[in-house]
Design a protein around this motif. Structure first.
Motif, short mmCIF file in Angstrom:
data_model
loop_
_atom_site.label_atom_id
_atom_site.label_comp_id
_atom_site.label_asym_id
_atom_site.label_seq_id
_atom_site.Cartn_x
_atom_site.Cartn_y
_atom_site.Cartn_z
N ILE A 133 4.16 4.28 1.19
CA ILE A 133 2.79 3.80 1.22
C ILE A 133 1.80 4.91 0.87
O ILE A 133 2.08 6.09 1.04
CB ILE A 133 2.43 3.22 2.61
N ASN A 176 -1.28 6.52 2.09
CA ASN A 176 -1.79 6.69 3.45
C ASN A 176 -3.19 7.29 3.45
O ASN A 176 -3.66 7.83 4.43
CB ASN A 176 -0.78 7.62 4.18
N ILE A 220 -3.89 0.39 4.06
CA ILE A 220 -2.92 1.18 3.32
C ILE A 220 -2.49 0.38 2.10
O ILE A 220 -2.75 -0.83 2.01
CB ILE A 220 -1.69 1.55 4.17
N THR A 221 -1.81 1.03 1.18
CA THR A 221 -1.28 0.37 -0.01
C THR A 221 0.21 0.62 -0.09
O THR A 221 0.66 1.77 -0.01
CB THR A 221 -1.96 0.91 -1.28
N VAL A 222 0.97 -0.44 -0.25
CA VAL A 222 2.42 -0.30 -0.42
C VAL A 222 2.69 0.14 -1.85
O VAL A 222 2.26 -0.50 -2.82
CB VAL A 222 3.14 -1.62 -0.11
#
Length: 361
Positions: free
Chosen positions: A316, A318, A304-306
């Motif tokens: 995030i 998702n 995932i990417t914050v």
């Protein structure tokens, strides 16, 4: 167990403690366990003591009191130079303190006498990082004064590097500290039991030095708890780097635009954010925020990417994991993030591998 929470592997803490004691002990350097990053957590402090740590160091008197009330038997060292307003507490609850101000030392003497105690002091030397410390040219005068203060026992000198100015505790700095110790011992006919060269940033100096001079003590937190040296944050061979895992729960999962829309002003953090338009994306909101953790210091274990955070929400991307409401997301933490987590009561502290730890003590 309640979320958000942090899982703490006690067995791995025990392992790292023993390995570091053996490593530095090979050159007769004693390690002091720094407990400020874990907010003086008594369960963890007990693991340090059971694995050979004799001195526990913390920057907060409240943490020292917490550990002492829990029955953790150790010598306690106050890391931060005492404030005049807390001098009596320091004398009563800490066996040792790091000092750089003569006015504070005089007050420590006064309260030590009043309480019929001997308080041990270590004088901090300024070697370039420009946090706390006495200038080397002033050491003789300060030592002369301290030796005449009843109720105090001067047990050593120390320095702090890499914490504020990022200055490396290299061979030149450590040789300078050794030289100062030798000069003071010769001039005043004293023995300095502790010459504290620094912290977890000293690993590179130690491993590259054939002679560690008079340095016989280091104050370690990051190396014990994160298995890393503190200059470049490289893992130390043979140590665990995954002792702590932060867990947070998904409270919303929806498909939304990737770019906020409307007129942009400051957000909750006082920033004016900018986002690239990537079209619609699967976004999730986690029940954790900036009051709980330093978001820039966490790394997700999943793909995932914050995107960012407000005080109580972590956002995030998702897209690659298809998280849904009620799922849990796991993160690794750096030192600053760990410090914030342990100092918020809103994150549950969950110890694991207690049996494994006890079986190898």
């Amino acid at each position: 167990m309640n979320l958000p929470r942090i899982d703490i592997d006690l067995g791995k803490i025990a392992h790292n403690t023993r390995r570091l004691k053996k490593l530095y002990g090979s050159q007769d350097i004693n390690i002091i366990g720094v407990t400020k990053v874990i907010a003086g957590n008594p369960i963890i402090a007990d693991i340090l003591v059971k694995n050979g740590i004799e001195i526990l160091a913390d920057s907060r008197i409240s943490n020292i009191i917490k550990m002492r009330k829990a029955g953790i038997r150790a010598q306690y060292l106050l890391l931060r130079t005492p404030a005049l307003s807390q001098v009596e507490e320091v004398v009563i609850h800490a066996h040792i303190s790091l000092n750089s101000e003569l006015a504070v030392l005089k007050k420590l003497s006064e309260y030590a006498l009043r309480n019929h105690m001997i308080h041990k002091v270590v004088l901090m030397v300024e070697l370039g990082d420009l946090r706390e410390g006495i200038m080397p040219s002033e050491m003789n005068a300060i030592v002369k004064e301290v030796l005449n203060l009843d109720g105090l026992a001067l047990i050593g000198i120390g320095t702090n590097l890499a914490c504020f100015g990022g200055i490396s505790p290299d061979a030149d700095k450590m040789n300078e500290l050794s030289s100062i110790a030798i000069r003071l011992e010769e001039k005043f006919k004293i023995t300095l039991a502790m010459v504290s060269g620094g912290n977890s940033a000293n690993y590179n100096w130690f491993t590259s030095s054939k002679n560690t001079g008079r340095i016989n003590s280091l104050r370690l937190g990051e190396s014990i708890f994160l298995g890393r040296e503190a200059l470049c944050r490289r893992p130390i061979p043979g140590l665990f780097t995954d002792i702590f895992t932060l867990l947070a729960e998904v409270i919303e999962a929806k498909r939304k635009p990737s770019q906020p829309y409307g007129e942009v002003y400051q957000n909750a953090n006082g920033d004016i954010p900018r986002f690239k338009n990537k079209g619609l994306m699967n976004r999730a909101v986690l029940a954790i925020g900036t009051q709980d953790v330093m978001v820039s210091g966490i790394t997700p274990k999943q793909k995932i990417t914050v995107l960012g955070a407000s005080s109580d929400h972590l956002l995030i991307d998702n897209g690659k994991t298809s998280l849904k409401v009620g799922d849990t997301v796991a993160f690794d933490l750096n030192y600053s993030a760990l410090l914030r987590v342990f100092n918020t009561p809103c994150i549950a502290k969950n110890t694991i591998n207690q049996y494994e730890c006890e079986s190898i003590l």
